[in-house]
Scaffold this motif. Structure first.
Motif, PDB file in Angstrom:
ATOM      1  N   ASP A   1     -15.639 -12.477  13.484  1.00  0.00           N
ATOM      2  CA  ASP A   1     -15.268 -13.797  14.002  1.00  0.00           C
ATOM      3  C   ASP A   1     -15.411 -13.864  15.523  1.00  0.00           C
ATOM      4  OD1 ASP A   1     -14.751 -14.744  11.472  1.00  0.00           O
ATOM      5  OD2 ASP A   1     -12.589 -14.389  11.572  1.00  0.00           O
ATOM      6  N   ALA A   2     -14.915 -12.850  16.213  1.00  0.00           N
ATOM      7  CA  ALA A   2     -15.013 -12.841  17.675  1.00  0.00           C
ATOM      8  C   ALA A   2     -16.470 -12.767  18.116  1.00  0.00           C
ATOM      9  CB  ALA A   2     -14.229 -11.662  18.246  1.00  0.00           C
ATOM     10  N   THR A   3     -17.280 -12.044  17.351  1.00  0.00           N
ATOM     11  CA  THR A   3     -18.695 -11.932  17.704  1.00  0.00           C
ATOM     12  C   THR A   3     -19.404 -13.265  17.553  1.00  0.00           C
ATOM     13  OG1 THR A   3     -18.734  -9.608  17.038  1.00  0.00           O
ATOM     14  CG2 THR A   3     -20.849 -10.729  17.182  1.00  0.00           C
ATOM     15  N   MET A   4     -19.106 -14.013  16.496  1.00  0.00           N
ATOM     16  CA  MET A   4     -19.743 -15.324  16.329  1.00  0.00           C
ATOM     17  C   MET A   4     -19.417 -16.247  17.504  1.00  0.00           C
ATOM     18  SD  MET A   4     -21.567 -15.028  13.617  1.00  0.00           S
ATOM     19  CE  MET A   4     -21.711 -13.262  13.995  1.00  0.00           C
ATOM     20  N   GLU A   5     -18.231 -16.127  18.062  1.00  0.00           N
ATOM     21  CA  GLU A   5     -17.865 -16.949  19.223  1.00  0.00           C
ATOM     22  C   GLU A   5     -18.698 -16.581  20.441  1.00  0.00           C
ATOM     23  OE1 GLU A   5     -13.725 -17.141  20.071  1.00  0.00           O
ATOM     24  OE2 GLU A   5     -13.166 -17.776  18.031  1.00  0.00           O
ATOM     25  N   ARG A   6     -19.024 -15.309  20.579  1.00  0.00           N
ATOM     26  CA  ARG A   6     -19.858 -14.883  21.709  1.00  0.00           C
ATOM     27  C   ARG A   6     -21.327 -15.206  21.473  1.00  0.00           C
ATOM     28  NH1 ARG A   6     -16.472 -10.292  21.224  1.00  0.00           N
ATOM     29  NH2 ARG A   6     -18.131  -9.130  20.143  1.00  0.00           N
ATOM     30  N   TRP A   7     -21.731 -15.146  20.198  1.00  0.00           N
ATOM     31  CA  TRP A   7     -23.143 -15.321  19.873  1.00  0.00           C
ATOM     32  C   TRP A   7     -23.607 -16.768  19.916  1.00  0.00           C
ATOM     33  CZ3 TRP A   7     -24.848 -11.969  15.049  1.00  0.00           C
ATOM     34  CH2 TRP A   7     -24.919 -10.628  15.434  1.00  0.00           C
ATOM     35  N   PHE A   8     -22.716 -17.709  19.561  1.00  0.00           N
ATOM     36  CA  PHE A   8     -23.175 -19.079  19.343  1.00  0.00           C
ATOM     37  C   PHE A   8     -22.307 -20.104  20.055  1.00  0.00           C
ATOM     38  CE2 PHE A   8     -24.548 -16.843  15.362  1.00  0.00           C
ATOM     39  CZ  PHE A   8     -25.912 -16.933  15.599  1.00  0.00           C
ATOM     40  N   SER A   9     -22.929 -21.225  20.355  1.00  0.00           N
ATOM     41  CA  SER A   9     -22.209 -22.346  20.951  1.00  0.00           C
ATOM     42  C   SER A   9     -21.243 -22.953  19.936  1.00  0.00           C
ATOM     43  CB  SER A   9     -23.198 -23.422  21.407  1.00  0.00           C
ATOM     44  OG  SER A   9     -23.847 -23.998  20.280  1.00  0.00           O
ATOM     45  N   LYS A  10     -20.311 -23.718  20.438  1.00  0.00           N
ATOM     46  CA  LYS A  10     -19.322 -24.374  19.573  1.00  0.00           C
ATOM     47  C   LYS A  10     -20.006 -25.281  18.556  1.00  0.00           C
ATOM     48  CE  LYS A  10     -15.151 -27.244  19.766  1.00  0.00           C
ATOM     49  NZ  LYS A  10     -14.219 -27.968  20.670  1.00  0.00           N
ATOM     50  N   ASP A  11     -21.027 -26.001  18.987  1.00  0.00           N
ATOM     51  CA  ASP A  11     -21.733 -26.914  18.080  1.00  0.00           C
ATOM     52  C   ASP A  11     -22.387 -26.148  16.926  1.00  0.00           C
ATOM     53  OD1 ASP A  11     -20.987 -29.039  19.636  1.00  0.00           O
ATOM     54  OD2 ASP A  11     -22.916 -29.244  20.654  1.00  0.00           O
ATOM     55  N   PHE A  12     -23.025 -25.024  17.237  1.00  0.00           N
ATOM     56  CA  PHE A  12     -23.705 -24.257  16.192  1.00  0.00           C
ATOM     57  C   PHE A  12     -22.699 -23.635  15.231  1.00  0.00           C
ATOM     58  CE2 PHE A  12     -25.835 -20.635  14.274  1.00  0.00           C
ATOM     59  CZ  PHE A  12     -27.085 -21.147  13.965  1.00  0.00           C
ATOM     60  N   ARG A  13     -21.560 -23.210  15.765  1.00  0.00           N
ATOM     61  CA  ARG A  13     -20.553 -22.584  14.901  1.00  0.00           C
ATOM     62  C   ARG A  13     -19.955 -23.577  13.903  1.00  0.00           C
ATOM     63  NH1 ARG A  13     -18.576 -20.589  19.805  1.00  0.00           N
ATOM     64  NH2 ARG A  13     -16.551 -21.616  19.506  1.00  0.00           N
ATOM     65  N   ALA A  14     -20.165 -24.862  14.152  1.00  0.00           N
ATOM     66  CA  ALA A  14     -19.661 -25.891  13.229  1.00  0.00           C
ATOM     67  C   ALA A  14     -20.635 -26.154  12.084  1.00  0.00           C
ATOM     68  CB  ALA A  14     -19.399 -27.181  13.999  1.00  0.00           C
ATOM     69  N   THR A  15     -21.810 -25.488  12.104  1.00  0.00           N
ATOM     70  CA  THR A  15     -22.812 -25.695  11.050  1.00  0.00           C
ATOM     71  C   THR A  15     -22.740 -24.572  10.019  1.00  0.00           C
ATOM     72  OG1 THR A  15     -24.585 -24.415  12.093  1.00  0.00           O
ATOM     73  CG2 THR A  15     -24.308 -26.717  12.807  1.00  0.00           C
ATOM     74  N   PRO A  16     -23.210 -24.840   8.799  1.00  0.00           N
ATOM     75  CA  PRO A  16     -23.199 -23.797   7.763  1.00  0.00           C
ATOM     76  C   PRO A  16     -24.068 -22.590   8.130  1.00  0.00           C
ATOM     77  CG  PRO A  16     -23.594 -25.966   6.789  1.00  0.00           C
ATOM     78  CD  PRO A  16     -23.682 -26.127   8.265  1.00  0.00           C
TER      79      PRO A  16
ATOM     80  N   SER B   1     -26.393 -20.524  28.379  1.00  0.00           N
ATOM     81  CA  SER B   1     -25.287 -20.977  29.232  1.00  0.00           C
ATOM     82  C   SER B   1     -23.918 -20.654  28.643  1.00  0.00           C
ATOM     83  CB  SER B   1     -25.395 -22.483  29.496  1.00  0.00           C
ATOM     84  OG  SER B   1     -25.212 -23.214  28.289  1.00  0.00           O
ATOM     85  N   GLU B   2     -23.831 -20.515  27.315  1.00  0.00           N
ATOM     86  CA  GLU B   2     -22.543 -20.240  26.675  1.00  0.00           C
ATOM     87  C   GLU B   2     -22.499 -18.835  26.050  1.00  0.00           C
ATOM     88  OE1 GLU B   2     -21.251 -23.495  24.130  1.00  0.00           O
ATOM     89  OE2 GLU B   2     -22.368 -24.933  25.354  1.00  0.00           O
ATOM     90  N   ASP B   3     -23.289 -17.938  26.602  1.00  0.00           N
ATOM     91  CA  ASP B   3     -23.354 -16.572  26.090  1.00  0.00           C
ATOM     92  C   ASP B   3     -22.091 -15.808  26.489  1.00  0.00           C
ATOM     93  OD1 ASP B   3     -23.919 -13.950  25.441  1.00  0.00           O
ATOM     94  OD2 ASP B   3     -25.976 -14.004  26.199  1.00  0.00           O
ATOM     95  N   GLY B   4     -21.319 -15.395  25.494  1.00  0.00           N
ATOM     96  CA  GLY B   4     -20.098 -14.652  25.758  1.00  0.00           C
ATOM     97  C   GLY B   4     -20.290 -13.151  25.768  1.00  0.00           C
ATOM     98  N   SER B   5     -21.500 -12.674  25.476  1.00  0.00           N
ATOM     99  CA  SER B   5     -21.781 -11.237  25.470  1.00  0.00           C
ATOM    100  C   SER B   5     -22.475 -10.790  26.752  1.00  0.00           C
ATOM    101  CB  SER B   5     -22.655 -10.863  24.268  1.00  0.00           C
ATOM    102  OG  SER B   5     -21.961 -11.048  23.060  1.00  0.00           O
ATOM    103  N   THR B   6     -23.511 -11.517  27.139  1.00  0.00           N
ATOM    104  CA  THR B   6     -24.234 -11.222  28.381  1.00  0.00           C
ATOM    105  C   THR B   6     -24.361 -12.540  29.161  1.00  0.00           C
ATOM    106  OG1 THR B   6     -26.329 -11.469  27.166  1.00  0.00           O
ATOM    107  CG2 THR B   6     -25.503  -9.233  27.505  1.00  0.00           C
ATOM    108  N   PRO B   7     -23.360 -12.880  29.984  1.00  0.00           N
ATOM    109  CA  PRO B   7     -23.358 -14.153  30.700  1.00  0.00           C
ATOM    110  C   PRO B   7     -24.588 -14.320  31.594  1.00  0.00           C
ATOM    111  CG  PRO B   7     -21.214 -13.079  30.838  1.00  0.00           C
ATOM    112  CD  PRO B   7     -22.161 -12.085  30.246  1.00  0.00           C
ATOM    113  N   PRO B   8     -24.948 -15.567  31.912  1.00  0.00           N
ATOM    114  CA  PRO B   8     -26.144 -15.827  32.709  1.00  0.00           C
ATOM    115  C   PRO B   8     -26.223 -15.026  34.003  1.00  0.00           C
ATOM    116  CG  PRO B   8     -25.308 -17.877  31.807  1.00  0.00           C
ATOM    117  CD  PRO B   8     -24.312 -16.830  31.443  1.00  0.00           C
ATOM    118  N   ASP B   9     -25.095 -14.844  34.689  1.00  0.00           N
ATOM    119  CA  ASP B   9     -25.130 -14.104  35.954  1.00  0.00           C
ATOM    120  C   ASP B   9     -25.587 -12.665  35.749  1.00  0.00           C
ATOM    121  OD1 ASP B   9     -24.323 -16.328  37.310  1.00  0.00           O
ATOM    122  OD2 ASP B   9     -22.257 -15.655  37.660  1.00  0.00           O
ATOM    123  N   LEU B  10     -25.200 -12.051  34.627  1.00  0.00           N
ATOM    124  CA  LEU B  10     -25.617 -10.684  34.337  1.00  0.00           C
ATOM    125  C   LEU B  10     -27.117 -10.624  34.062  1.00  0.00           C
ATOM    126  CD1 LEU B  10     -25.095  -7.687  33.708  1.00  0.00           C
ATOM    127  CD2 LEU B  10     -24.526  -8.370  31.356  1.00  0.00           C
TER     128      LEU B  10
END
Length: 262
Positions: free
Chosen positions: A147-162, A208-217
């Motif tokens: 579950d935590a990985t899906m939050e880092r992997w995908f945007s909120k909009d995508f996580r709302a899709t099947p 822009s919403e990458d929770g694993s490797t943020p844009p600055d990295l």
């Protein structure tokens, strides 16, 4: 489906496009297999020799006993490319695949003429963080991180899709030993010094919403190589090739043309 027997490991790989075309090699992220690129491959220019593979411990490749080193992961794809007689490839790596791209370019510039560092870093996270994740997997399986990985992997909009279930299922069905082995490889890798010595065309791609490797990295890593480019895809997470394949393929196509690869 094809399997390359490299002795200590067997790698599942796939080839698409023109067997005689300019080669482009894709390396995917932790917890995914070569299907990560399914939406992007059909959108690339015609005439390319497109190679994808499952790294050790993932997908249909064999799962040697871990932990793995980044050197072993680099050596795997080095031997695969030699087996397939691939030189002067564009190498596209995402996350741990981007680390493999850095390591391969440092070691074998004859194999890599240009590289894409997608959603990656010269160093990703800290060893303590990876140790905590590995302990959670040992105790409760990959499901404990899903579950935590899906939050880092995908945007909120995508996580709302099947479709998010496809990627959650893919992650949790990877071999546990392979997931742990590759996690150990990431934990032990710091490529800041070697990557800063690279001199080849490089494109960094971030979400822009990458929770694993943020844009600055990602930008910081690409900037280690003089003359590199950087592109930000908005409203996507760690796997922009899944969420916005058209935009992702467009960036690859532009880079392919600018580097004379097509």
């Amino acid at each position: 489906m094809k399997m390359a027997d490299l002795g200590d490991v067997r790698l599942h790989y796939r080839e698409d496009g023109d067997p005689d075309g300019a080669p482009i090699v894709f390396a995917n992220s932790l917890g995914t297999d070569l299907r990560l690129w399914d939406k992007v491959v059909p959108l690339l220019p015609k005439g390319l020799r497109i190679v994808r593979y499952d790294k050790r411990g993932h997908g249909l490749s064999s799962c040697p006993k871990g932990p793995y080193s980044m050197g072993a992961l680099v050596r795997d794809v080095e031997r695969l490319m030699e087996l397939l007689a691939i030189k002067d490839a564009m190498f596209v790596g995402l996350s741990i695949g981007g680390m493999i791209a850095q390591g391969l370019a440092v070691k074998r510039l004859d194999l890599v003429r240009a590289a894409v560092f997608s959603n990656t870093g010269a160093k990703i996270g800290q060893p303590a963080m990876w140790q905590d994740r590995m302990e959670a997997v040992k105790a409760s399986g990959i499901e404990a991180l899903a579950d935590a990985t899906m939050e880092r992997w995908f945007s909120k909009d995508f996580r709302a899709t099947p479709e998010v279930d496809v990627w959650r299922n893919m992650m949790t069905r990877q071999p546990q030993d392979g997931y742990l082995g590759c996690s150990a490889a990431i934990s032990g890798t710091d490529f800041y010094t070697p990557t800063s010595g690279l001199r080849l065309p490089v494109l960094g791609i971030a979400g822009s919403e990458d929770g694993s490797t943020p844009p600055d990295l990602v930008r910081e890593t690409a900037d280690l190589v003089p003359g590199s480019q950087f592109a930000l895809i908005r409203r996507v997470g760690h796997l922009p090739c899944v969420e916005k394949p058209e935009e992702y393929a467009g960036l690859l196509t532009k880079f392919l043309r600018e580097t004379g690869h097509v």
